[in-house]
Design a protein around this motif. Structure first.
Motif, PDB file in Angstrom:
ATOM      1  N   ASP A 185      14.165   8.026   1.320  1.00  0.00           N
ATOM      2  CA  ASP A 185      12.949   7.347   1.725  1.00  0.00           C
ATOM      3  C   ASP A 185      11.643   7.978   1.235  1.00  0.00           C
ATOM      4  N   ALA A 186      11.484   8.019  -0.081  1.00  0.00           N
ATOM      5  CA  ALA A 186      10.209   8.462  -0.655  1.00  0.00           C
ATOM      6  C   ALA A 186      10.208   8.145  -2.154  1.00  0.00           C
ATOM      7  N   PRO A 187       9.027   7.923  -2.727  1.00  0.00           N
ATOM      8  CA  PRO A 187       8.938   7.664  -4.164  1.00  0.00           C
ATOM      9  C   PRO A 187       9.041   8.949  -4.969  1.00  0.00           C
ATOM     10  N   ILE A 188       9.126   8.795  -6.276  1.00  0.00           N
ATOM     11  CA  ILE A 188       9.112   9.924  -7.211  1.00  0.00           C
ATOM     12  C   ILE A 188       7.891   9.745  -8.109  1.00  0.00           C
ATOM     13  N   PRO A 189       6.920  10.653  -8.102  1.00  0.00           N
ATOM     14  CA  PRO A 189       5.715  10.482  -8.908  1.00  0.00           C
ATOM     15  C   PRO A 189       6.034  10.196 -10.377  1.00  0.00           C
ATOM     16  N   GLY A 190       5.401   9.161 -10.903  1.00  0.00           N
ATOM     17  CA  GLY A 190       5.571   8.811 -12.304  1.00  0.00           C
ATOM     18  C   GLY A 190       6.736   7.906 -12.598  1.00  0.00           C
ATOM     19  N   ILE A 191       7.628   7.705 -11.634  1.00  0.00           N
ATOM     20  CA  ILE A 191       8.816   6.880 -11.848  1.00  0.00           C
ATOM     21  C   ILE A 191       8.580   5.508 -11.211  1.00  0.00           C
ATOM     22  N   ASP A 192       8.812   4.453 -11.993  1.00  0.00           N
ATOM     23  CA  ASP A 192       8.567   3.091 -11.502  1.00  0.00           C
ATOM     24  C   ASP A 192       9.272   2.838 -10.172  1.00  0.00           C
ATOM     25  N   PRO A 193       8.584   2.105  -9.272  1.00  0.00           N
ATOM     26  CA  PRO A 193       7.260   1.479  -9.409  1.00  0.00           C
ATOM     27  C   PRO A 193       6.122   2.350  -8.857  1.00  0.00           C
ATOM     28  N   TRP A 194       5.982   3.562  -9.347  1.00  0.00           N
ATOM     29  CA  TRP A 194       4.996   4.513  -8.834  1.00  0.00           C
ATOM     30  C   TRP A 194       3.579   3.932  -8.819  1.00  0.00           C
ATOM     31  N   ASN A 195       3.150   3.317  -9.926  1.00  0.00           N
ATOM     32  CA  ASN A 195       1.781   2.804  -9.992  1.00  0.00           C
ATOM     33  C   ASN A 195       1.527   1.719  -8.948  1.00  0.00           C
ATOM     34  N   GLU A 196       2.533   0.871  -8.704  1.00  0.00           N
ATOM     35  CA  GLU A 196       2.389  -0.164  -7.685  1.00  0.00           C
ATOM     36  C   GLU A 196       2.334   0.452  -6.286  1.00  0.00           C
ATOM     37  N   ILE A 197       3.117   1.504  -6.068  1.00  0.00           N
ATOM     38  CA  ILE A 197       3.111   2.176  -4.771  1.00  0.00           C
ATOM     39  C   ILE A 197       1.737   2.773  -4.480  1.00  0.00           C
ATOM     40  N   LEU A 198       1.103   3.333  -5.509  1.00  0.00           N
ATOM     41  CA  LEU A 198      -0.212   3.946  -5.325  1.00  0.00           C
ATOM     42  C   LEU A 198      -1.277   2.931  -4.918  1.00  0.00           C
ATOM     43  N   LEU A 199      -1.071   1.656  -5.238  1.00  0.00           N
ATOM     44  CA  LEU A 199      -2.040   0.613  -4.880  1.00  0.00           C
ATOM     45  C   LEU A 199      -1.933   0.186  -3.422  1.00  0.00           C
ATOM     46  N   ASN A 200      -0.873   0.607  -2.749  1.00  0.00           N
ATOM     47  CA  ASN A 200      -0.660   0.239  -1.349  1.00  0.00           C
ATOM     48  C   ASN A 200      -1.573   1.087  -0.461  1.00  0.00           C
ATOM     49  N   PRO A 201      -2.460   0.442   0.326  1.00  0.00           N
ATOM     50  CA  PRO A 201      -3.354   1.229   1.196  1.00  0.00           C
ATOM     51  C   PRO A 201      -2.610   2.066   2.227  1.00  0.00           C
ATOM     52  N   GLY A 202      -1.344   1.748   2.461  1.00  0.00           N
ATOM     53  CA  GLY A 202      -0.561   2.515   3.421  1.00  0.00           C
ATOM     54  C   GLY A 202      -0.321   3.953   3.000  1.00  0.00           C
ATOM     55  N   VAL A 203      -0.498   4.253   1.718  1.00  0.00           N
ATOM     56  CA  VAL A 203      -0.294   5.633   1.244  1.00  0.00           C
ATOM     57  C   VAL A 203      -1.645   6.311   0.998  1.00  0.00           C
ATOM     58  N   TRP A 204      -2.625   5.987   1.833  1.00  0.00           N
ATOM     59  CA  TRP A 204      -3.958   6.587   1.745  1.00  0.00           C
ATOM     60  C   TRP A 204      -3.902   8.114   1.718  1.00  0.00           C
ATOM     61  N   HIS A 205      -2.923   8.664   2.424  1.00  0.00           N
ATOM     62  CA  HIS A 205      -2.848  10.116   2.547  1.00  0.00           C
ATOM     63  C   HIS A 205      -2.466  10.804   1.238  1.00  0.00           C
ATOM     64  N   PHE A 206      -1.956  10.048   0.249  1.00  0.00           N
ATOM     65  CA  PHE A 206      -1.643  10.646  -1.049  1.00  0.00           C
ATOM     66  C   PHE A 206      -2.909  11.195  -1.714  1.00  0.00           C
ATOM     67  N   ASN A 207      -4.048  10.565  -1.436  1.00  0.00           N
ATOM     68  CA  ASN A 207      -5.308  10.968  -2.079  1.00  0.00           C
ATOM     69  C   ASN A 207      -6.280  11.633  -1.108  1.00  0.00           C
ATOM     70  N   PHE A 208      -5.793  12.008   0.056  1.00  0.00           N
ATOM     71  CA  PHE A 208      -6.625  12.661   1.060  1.00  0.00           C
ATOM     72  C   PHE A 208      -6.319  14.155   1.026  1.00  0.00           C
ATOM     73  N   HIS A 209      -7.151  14.895   0.318  1.00  0.00           N
ATOM     74  CA  HIS A 209      -6.950  16.338   0.227  1.00  0.00           C
ATOM     75  C   HIS A 209      -8.225  16.992  -0.288  1.00  0.00           C
ATOM     76  N   GLY A 210      -8.244  18.303  -0.294  1.00  0.00           N
ATOM     77  CA  GLY A 210      -9.417  19.037  -0.722  1.00  0.00           C
ATOM     78  C   GLY A 210     -10.165  19.664   0.447  1.00  0.00           C
ATOM     79  N   PRO A 211     -11.191  20.481   0.157  1.00  0.00           N
ATOM     80  CA  PRO A 211     -11.921  21.215   1.207  1.00  0.00           C
ATOM     81  C   PRO A 211     -12.527  20.320   2.286  1.00  0.00           C
TER      82      PRO A 211
END
Length: 457
Positions: free
Chosen positions: A147-173
Motif C-alpha cells: 500500500d504505497a507508490p514507488i517514486p518515479g514508477i507509473d503512475p507516479w506523476n498522476e499520484i502526485l496530482l492527487n490533493p490527498g498526498v499533500w504531505h508529500f510536499n510538506f517539509h522544510g524548516p
C-alpha cells in the motif's frame, strides 16, 4: 439517568485504558548497527528459521510490525530495523534517499550474520525495499510490498496530482515550526485520511507514534523522507531498466491502493502476485492484522513459483530452461496444492498454478522414510522421478505388496480420482508432476489426512 451516564463514562474510560501501544516481542534482542556513512540503525530481532526483514513506513516505527513479528518468530528469524531518522535510529543530517537507506538495511542484515532474506515492507518502507531488491537482487528471496507508490514508477506523476498526498510536499524548516508541539494534529490528519476504520489506529497507538516523532529532530528526519522523493524517482528510473525476478506479492487495502499496488509493481518486476485486503485502508497492521498476517505467511511459506522472464516479439514468451541446480526449493517444508500435504515435503511450482485452471508443473522433494496414505487428486496427472527411488502403488489403502520401486527417470500416472499411495526409503525423492488445475487432494481415510480437518488443498 445519572447512574446510566456514569456507567457509559466508566465503560469509555475502561475501553481507552485497555488499549496498549504496539510493541515487538520482549524476547527480541536489540542493538544499533552503524552503516557505511556512520548512521546508527536500531534493530531488533528474534525467532529462528528462514530470515525475514520487516521495513516499516511513515507515521509509524518498527513496533508497527508487532502482530506479524509475534506470529513469524515461531518459525522464522525476524529482523526489524527502525528506518534512518525514525524511532531509535540516529537522526542524521542527510542520507534519506531510499538507495542510501537500502544500504542501511544491508548493513543491518550482514552485521547480524545473515545474507539472503525475504523482505516485507509497508508505506515508505516499500520504497526502501524496492531499492534494496534492485541493488541486491540475489539477496532477496521473496518481496512483499504493501500500500504505497514507488517514486518515479507509473503512475507516479498522476499520484502526485492527487490533493490527498499533500504531505508529500510538506517539509522544510517552516513545516517543522508549524508542527512543533502540534505533532498529534498533523499525524491525525494523515491517519484519518487513509484509514478505512475511523477507530484505527487506536488512541494508544497514535499517542505512541506521535511521541516517537516528537523527539528532538524527529520531524525534521521524518520530513526528509519526503524531501528525497525527487532523487528517489531518478534512482528508480535507473533501477526500472532491470526487472526484479524474485516472487513479489503486492498488497493493497481495498479503501486505499487496492489493485493499483500490483499495477505499480508489474512495471518493475516479472513475477507479481496481486492481493487486496477487503475493508481495509492504508494501515493494514492496525485495521486488518489477522488477515494481513495470514496473507503474508501464506506467501512466505508457500511454494516458489518460477515465472518465465523471456518475452520477445518472435514468440519467446513463456520460454523456460532450468538445470537441476536452478530448482530453488524453499528452506522450510511447504506441502501445497497438488501434493499429499504431508509435513516435510518441499514444493516448487515450475509452471502455471495448481490452484487455478490450466496446465501446471510442480516439483516435490519428499524426505526419506516418508509414508503417504491412500489419496487421490481430481485432475489427470503424469509424473517423472528425478532423483531417489520412489515407491508407489494404486488402491484404497496402503499395501506394501502393491508398491513398485521407481528409480530416477521412471514415469508414472495419477489418473483423476484414482487412489494411490507411496513411500520413500533411506533417501529423499524428487518427483516432477504435471496436471491440469485446479488440483486437490482427498484422503480415503480422513483420519490419515495430515492437514487440518475439513480442509483440502
Amino acid at each position: 439517568m445519572i447512574r446510566r451516564f456514569l456507567a457509559i463514562a466508566l465503560f469509555a474510560v475502561a475501553t481507552v485504558s485497555s488499549q496498549t501501544p504496539p510493541s515487538l516481542p520482549s524476547s527480541f534482542q536489540a542493538k544499533t548497527v552503524h552503516s557505511s556513512d556512520g548512521a546508527g540503525i536500531f534493530v531488533r530481532w528474534g525467532g529462528s528459521g528462514p530470515v525475514v526483514v520487516l521495513i516499516h513506513g511513515y507515521a509509524e516505527n518498527s513496533d508497527s510490525w508487532a502482530p506479524l513479528a509475534a506470529d513469524l518468530m515461531k518459525d522464522h528469524t525476524v529482523v526489524v530495523p527502525d528506518l534512518r531518522g525514525i524511532g531509535r535510529s540516529s537522526k542524521t543530517a542527510d542520507g534519506y534517499d531510499k538507495k542510501t537507506q537500502a544500504k542501511d538495511i544491508r548493513a543491518v542484515v550482514t552485521a547480524l550474520g545473515y545474507d539472503k532474506t525475504s523482505v516485507v515492507a509497508h508505506d515508505i518502507g516499500n520504497m526502501v525495499a524496492y531499492a534494496y531488491a534492485a541493488i541486491y537482487p540475489d539477496k532477496v528471496e521473496r518481496l512483499i510490498v504493501m500500500d504505497a507508490p514507488i517514486p518515479g514508477i507509473d503512475p507516479w506523476n498522476e499520484i502526485l496530482l492527487n490533493p490527498g498526498v499533500w504531505h508529500f510536499n510538506f517539509h522544510g524548516p517552516d513545516a517543522e515550526r508549524l508542527v512543533a508541539g502540534r505533532e498529534r494534529i498533523y499525524f491525525d490528519r494523515i491517519w484519518n485520511d487513509f484509514t478505512g476504520d475511523p477507530g484505527r489506529p487506536d488512541e494508544a497507538t497514535r499517542n505512541f507514534f506521535t511521541s516517537t516523532y516528537a523527539q528532538p529532530g524527529g520531524m525534521r528526519a521524518g520530513f526528509a523522507q519526503f524531501a528525497a522523493f525527487s532523487q528517489d524517482a531518478k534512482d528508480n528510473k535507473v533501477f526500472e531498466q532491470t526487472k526484479l525476478t524474485m516472487p513479489v506479492m503486492a498488497v493493497g487495502g481495498e479503501k486505499s491502493f487496492g489493485a493499483l499496488q500490483a499495477v505499480i509493481m508489474r512495471h518493475v518486476a516479472t513475477n507479481v502476485q496481486e492481493e487486496v485486503v477487503a475493508g481495509s485502508g492504508h494501515w493494514l497492521m492496525e485495521e486488518r492484522p489477522a488477515y494481513t498476517v495470514a496473507l503474508i505467511r501464506k506467501f512466505l511459506d508457500g511454494p516458489l513459483v518460477a515465472h518465465a522472464v523471456a518475452n520477445s516479439a518472435d514468440g519467446g514468451a513463456n520460454e523456460e530452461r532450468l538445470t537441476p541446480t536452478e530448482y530453488k526449493f524453499p528452506q522450510v517444508s511447504n506441502p501445497g496444492t497438488g501434493s499429499s500435504g504431508v509435513g516435510g515435503i518441499q514444493t516448487v511450482v515450475l509452471k502455471g498454478n495448481p490452484d487455478q485452471a490450466g496446465v501446471y508443473t510442480i516439483m516435490l522433494r519428499v524426505p526419506a522414510h516418508t509414508r503417504i496414505a491412500a489419496h487421490s487428486h481430481r485432475d489427470d496427472r503424469v509424473a517423472t522421478v528425478i532423483s531417489g527411488t520412489w515407491h508407489i502403488g494404486y488402491g484404497d489403502k496402503f499395501d506394501e505388496a502393491k508398491l513398485k520401486p521407481l528409480p530416477p527417470g521412471s514415469f508414472y500416472t495419477e489418473p483423476p480420482s484414482r487412489n494411490h499411495f507411496a513411500e520413500t526409503g533411506d533417501e529423499p525423492v524428487v518427483v516432477q508432476i504435471t496436471g491440469f488445475g485446479p488440483s486437490s487432494t482427498e484422503y480415503v481415510d480422513a483420519t490419515q489426512d495430515p492437514r487440518k480437518p475439513d480442509k483440502s488443498n
